[in-house]
Design a protein around this motif. Structure first.
Motif, PDB file in Angstrom:
ATOM      1  N   ALA A 122       0.677  -1.116  -0.397  1.00 24.09           N
ATOM      2  CA  ALA A 122      -0.123  -0.291   0.046  1.00 24.09           C
ATOM      3  C   ALA A 122       0.474   0.866  -0.046  1.00 24.09           C
ATOM      4  N   GLY A 123       2.411   1.284  -0.222  1.00 24.24           N
ATOM      5  CA  GLY A 123       2.261   2.175  -0.071  1.00 24.24           C
ATOM      6  C   GLY A 123       3.707   3.029   0.956  1.00 24.24           C
ATOM      7  N   LEU A 124       3.611   1.975   2.085  1.00 22.09           N
ATOM      8  CA  LEU A 124       4.037   2.395   3.535  1.00 22.09           C
ATOM      9  C   LEU A 124       5.540   1.366   3.683  1.00 22.09           C
ATOM     10  N   GLN A 125       6.231   2.308   4.365  1.00 28.00           N
ATOM     11  CA  GLN A 125       8.146   1.864   4.312  1.00 28.00           C
ATOM     12  C   GLN A 125       7.876   1.162   5.301  1.00 28.00           C
ATOM     13  N   VAL A 126       8.409  -0.160   5.235  1.00 29.40           N
ATOM     14  CA  VAL A 126       8.028  -0.872   7.098  1.00 29.40           C
ATOM     15  C   VAL A 126       9.690  -1.613   7.300  1.00 29.40           C
ATOM     16  N   GLU A 127       9.549  -1.156   7.887  1.00 26.75           N
ATOM     17  CA  GLU A 127      11.077  -1.899   8.689  1.00 26.75           C
ATOM     18  C   GLU A 127      10.851  -2.972  10.158  1.00 26.75           C
ATOM     19  N   VAL A 128      11.141  -3.690   9.801  1.00 29.55           N
ATOM     20  CA  VAL A 128      11.091  -4.939  11.056  1.00 29.55           C
ATOM     21  C   VAL A 128      12.076  -5.635  11.921  1.00 29.55           C
ATOM     22  N   ALA A 129      12.083  -5.888  13.275  1.00 36.47           N
ATOM     23  CA  ALA A 129      13.134  -6.215  13.407  1.00 36.47           C
ATOM     24  C   ALA A 129      13.291  -7.455  14.950  1.00 36.47           C
ATOM     25  N   ARG A 130      13.405  -8.670  14.403  1.00 35.99           N
ATOM     26  CA  ARG A 130      12.752  -9.507  15.166  1.00 35.99           C
ATOM     27  C   ARG A 130      13.557 -10.545  15.601  1.00 35.99           C
ATOM     28  N   PRO A 131      14.740 -10.335  16.445  1.00 39.47           N
ATOM     29  CA  PRO A 131      15.779 -11.331  16.946  1.00 39.47           C
ATOM     30  C   PRO A 131      15.426 -12.716  16.369  1.00 39.47           C
ATOM     31  N   ASP A 132      14.370 -12.941  17.097  1.00 42.37           N
ATOM     32  CA  ASP A 132      13.892 -14.448  17.824  1.00 42.37           C
ATOM     33  C   ASP A 132      12.992 -14.550  16.621  1.00 42.37           C
ATOM     34  N   HIS A 133      13.251 -14.937  15.320  1.00 39.69           N
ATOM     35  CA  HIS A 133      11.327 -14.962  14.416  1.00 39.69           C
ATOM     36  C   HIS A 133      11.759 -16.472  14.505  1.00 39.69           C
ATOM     37  N   GLY A 134      12.297 -17.231  15.230  1.00 39.67           N
ATOM     38  CA  GLY A 134      12.103 -18.789  15.351  1.00 39.67           C
ATOM     39  C   GLY A 134      11.442 -19.129  16.358  1.00 39.67           C
ATOM     40  N   ALA A 135      11.314 -17.831  17.308  1.00 40.28           N
ATOM     41  CA  ALA A 135      10.949 -18.331  18.660  1.00 40.28           C
ATOM     42  C   ALA A 135       8.648 -18.438  19.193  1.00 40.28           C
ATOM     43  N   GLU A 136       8.422 -19.760  19.520  1.00 45.71           N
ATOM     44  CA  GLU A 136       7.276 -19.888  19.988  1.00 45.71           C
ATOM     45  C   GLU A 136       6.267 -19.211  20.839  1.00 45.71           C
ATOM     46  N   LEU A 137       5.452 -19.009  20.956  1.00 42.00           N
ATOM     47  CA  LEU A 137       4.480 -18.685  21.628  1.00 42.00           C
ATOM     48  C   LEU A 137       3.636 -18.725  21.740  1.00 42.00           C
ATOM     49  N   PRO A 138       2.625 -18.723  23.115  1.00 44.11           N
ATOM     50  CA  PRO A 138       1.396 -18.940  23.430  1.00 44.11           C
ATOM     51  C   PRO A 138       0.781 -18.490  22.140  1.00 44.11           C
ATOM     52  N   ALA A 139      -1.187 -18.929  22.212  1.00 47.44           N
ATOM     53  CA  ALA A 139      -1.883 -18.534  20.932  1.00 47.44           C
ATOM     54  C   ALA A 139      -2.075 -17.166  21.365  1.00 47.44           C
ATOM     55  N   ALA A 140      -2.217 -16.987  22.307  1.00 46.06           N
ATOM     56  CA  ALA A 140      -3.090 -15.258  23.193  1.00 46.06           C
ATOM     57  C   ALA A 140      -2.068 -14.710  23.189  1.00 46.06           C
ATOM     58  N   VAL A 141      -0.855 -14.990  23.308  1.00 50.63           N
ATOM     59  CA  VAL A 141      -0.203 -14.202  23.136  1.00 50.63           C
ATOM     60  C   VAL A 141       0.298 -13.790  21.612  1.00 50.63           C
ATOM     61  N   GLY A 142       0.536 -14.431  20.622  1.00 52.82           N
ATOM     62  CA  GLY A 142       1.107 -14.100  19.853  1.00 52.82           C
ATOM     63  C   GLY A 142      -0.393 -12.836  18.816  1.00 52.82           C
ATOM     64  N   LEU A 143      -1.698 -13.993  19.476  1.00 55.81           N
ATOM     65  CA  LEU A 143      -2.831 -13.090  18.784  1.00 55.81           C
ATOM     66  C   LEU A 143      -2.447 -11.807  18.683  1.00 55.81           C
ATOM     67  N   ALA A 144      -2.539 -11.460  20.712  1.00 54.64           N
ATOM     68  CA  ALA A 144      -2.025 -10.194  20.941  1.00 54.64           C
ATOM     69  C   ALA A 144      -1.382  -8.961  19.889  1.00 54.64           C
ATOM     70  N   ALA A 145       0.173 -10.029  20.076  1.00 53.99           N
ATOM     71  CA  ALA A 145       0.826  -8.906  19.221  1.00 53.99           C
ATOM     72  C   ALA A 145       0.173  -8.903  18.040  1.00 53.99           C
ATOM     73  N   TYR A 146       0.055  -9.514  17.346  1.00 50.24           N
ATOM     74  CA  TYR A 146      -0.513  -9.315  15.729  1.00 50.24           C
ATOM     75  C   TYR A 146      -1.303  -8.016  15.748  1.00 50.24           C
ATOM     76  N   ARG A 147      -2.337  -8.602  17.046  1.00 52.50           N
ATOM     77  CA  ARG A 147      -3.145  -7.231  16.801  1.00 52.50           C
ATOM     78  C   ARG A 147      -2.944  -5.742  17.045  1.00 52.50           C
ATOM     79  N   VAL A 148      -1.791  -6.024  18.007  1.00 46.30           N
ATOM     80  CA  VAL A 148      -0.942  -4.470  17.855  1.00 46.30           C
ATOM     81  C   VAL A 148      -0.218  -4.389  16.779  1.00 46.30           C
ATOM     82  N   VAL A 149       0.478  -5.113  16.663  1.00 50.84           N
ATOM     83  CA  VAL A 149       0.938  -4.350  15.364  1.00 50.84           C
ATOM     84  C   VAL A 149       0.213  -4.659  14.441  1.00 50.84           C
ATOM     85  N   GLN A 150      -0.952  -4.650  13.903  1.00 50.22           N
ATOM     86  CA  GLN A 150      -1.864  -4.761  12.928  1.00 50.22           C
ATOM     87  C   GLN A 150      -2.479  -3.229  13.105  1.00 50.22           C
TER      88      GLN A 150
END
Length: 412
Positions: free
Chosen positions: A285-313
């Motif tokens: 959509a034209g927005l310049q976004v940079e992502v920094a995620r050192p622990d890209h492969g870390a597994e999180l509980p479903a509730a935590v992952g969902l909340a983090a996803y919605r915060v970023v979204q």
């Protein structure tokens, strides 16, 4: 309704008539007792003696006083007790007048508390029995005197038992009413929570995609004449965003169906494993976004992952809508000890310029509710020199009741 139950209901509806009937019955019993000679040659003798006028007057007076036993129980007890004392001292004590005092004492015990019953009962027994023993014509050990003592004790005890039973029944009714009110309040609270949850889920699902549709539609309208290829690409993004919005909206609304519906969606809830896909929609959509995620492969509980996803979204959606076309965004997801920290920054409109229009804020409220539900913290605010900052701290290990919140995505 049986005739007995109907009669009982009518008597309860007219307490004065019930008391008048009781007073008449007591008067008849006292009159009958006054004609009986228990010491005669026969077991019962009716014609040997008859009550004197003073005894008849005292019996009638005490019976009339019983009509008002509910409204003035202590006064009625005092009057009937005085009449009984007079009868015991002046007449031939056959204890007929004391019957009214027993009924009055029963009423006091049933209508008051136990300390009052004890004091009134002891005083009544002492006065009536003492007057009969000390000033009466019979010996102090006569059975008539002992009968007064026994009947006053029985009246006080029976009245206290009735009062205790009424109190127990009322306590049961009060507990049932409190339980009913508690259930109603709990039902209203759950309805309110469910309404807020559905509103938050719909906002999270729809706002992001609608914002992208709005941006891409504006781009397509702007370049339609001069650069039709770029307009087609923008329209393709519009089609893709609208399709995603419909799919997620269908997943959310599907939860409103009856349980066990075979058409209910089964797509898992989004998490940080779909972060790249989410960021890609904003980049398209034209927005310049940079992502920094050192622990890209870390597994999180479903509730935590969902909340983090919605915060970023939600944070990126707000940047897309409010930060301006040239804004740049930075997304950081870092594991710090037992927590995971999500930070979204942008360098958009300076802090001293006009803030987003009033009437918004549902997205920030939804983010805060999601983070707070997991015992986390959310900090939002403008950055020094311009832009906005969203910072969420989410505990990786959540309580059992919050590890699987009942959100739309968690159940599909």
């Amino acid at each position: 309704m049986t005739p007995l139950a109907r009669a009982r209901h009518q008597l309860k509806a007219h307490p004065l008539a019930l008391d008048a009937s009781l007073a008449a019955g007591v008067l008849l019993c006292m009159l009958a007792g006054s004609f009986v000679d228990p010491h005669g040659e026969q077991s019962v003798s009716w014609s040997i003696r008859s009550p004197d006028p003073l005894s008849l007057l005292l019996m009638t007076f005490s019976a009339v006083a019983l009509v008002f036993r509910r409204s003035a129980s202590m006064t009625v007890l005092a009057l009937t007790g005085a009449a009984s004392v007079v009868e015991s001292v002046t007449g031939d004590p056959r204890a007929p007048v004391a019957m009214s005092a027993v009924v009055a004492l029963f009423t006091v015990a049933a209508a008051t508390d136990r300390p009052t019953t004890v004091r009134a009962g002891l005083l009544t027994m002492t006065v009536l029995t003492g007057a009969a023993m000390l000033a009466g014509p019979l010996p102090w050990y006569a059975q008539e005197n002992l009968g007064i003592l026994a009947w006053t004790g029985i009246g006080a005890t029976a009245g206290d038992a009735v009062r205790s039973r009424r109190a127990a029944v009322q306590a049961i009714r009060d507990r049932a009413e409190r339980a009913e009110r508690t259930r109603e309040e709990e039902a209203r609270r759950r309805v309110a929570e469910e309404r807020l949850r559905i509103a938050r889920d719909l906002h999270d699902v729809v706002a992001h995609h609608i914002a992208l549709v709005n941006v891409q539609a504006g781009v397509a309208a702007h370049v339609m004449d001069k650069r039709p290829d770029q307009a087609k690409e923008a329209l393709a993004h519009v089609r893709e965003a609208s399709r995603s919005a419909l799919n997620e909206l269908r997943a959310t609304v599907g939860l409103l169906r009856q349980s066990g519906d075979p058409e209910a969606p089964t797509e898992p809830a989004p998490g940080l494993d779909r972060l790249d896909e989410l960021v890609g929609t904003f980049r398209s959509a034209g927005l310049q976004v940079e992502v920094a995620r050192p622990d890209h492969g870390a597994e999180l509980p479903a509730a935590v992952g969902l909340a983090a996803y919605r915060v970023v979204q939600e944070a990126l959606t707000n940047i897309q809508k409010h930060a301006g076309p040239a804004a740049k965004a930075e997304v950081s997801v870092v594991r710090v000890g037992p927590n995971i920290e999500v930070t979204v920054l942008d360098d958009g409109r300076p802090a001293d310029e006009e803030s987003p229009p009033a009437g918004g804020g549902h997205g920030l409220l939804g983010m805060r509710e999601r983070v707070t539900a997991l015992r986390g913290t959310l900090t939002t605010g403008p950055r020094h020199g311009g832009g906005f900052r969203v910072h969420a701290i989410l505990p990786v290990r959540t309580r059992a009741r919050t590890a699987a919140p009942r959100t739309a995505e968690d159940l599909v």
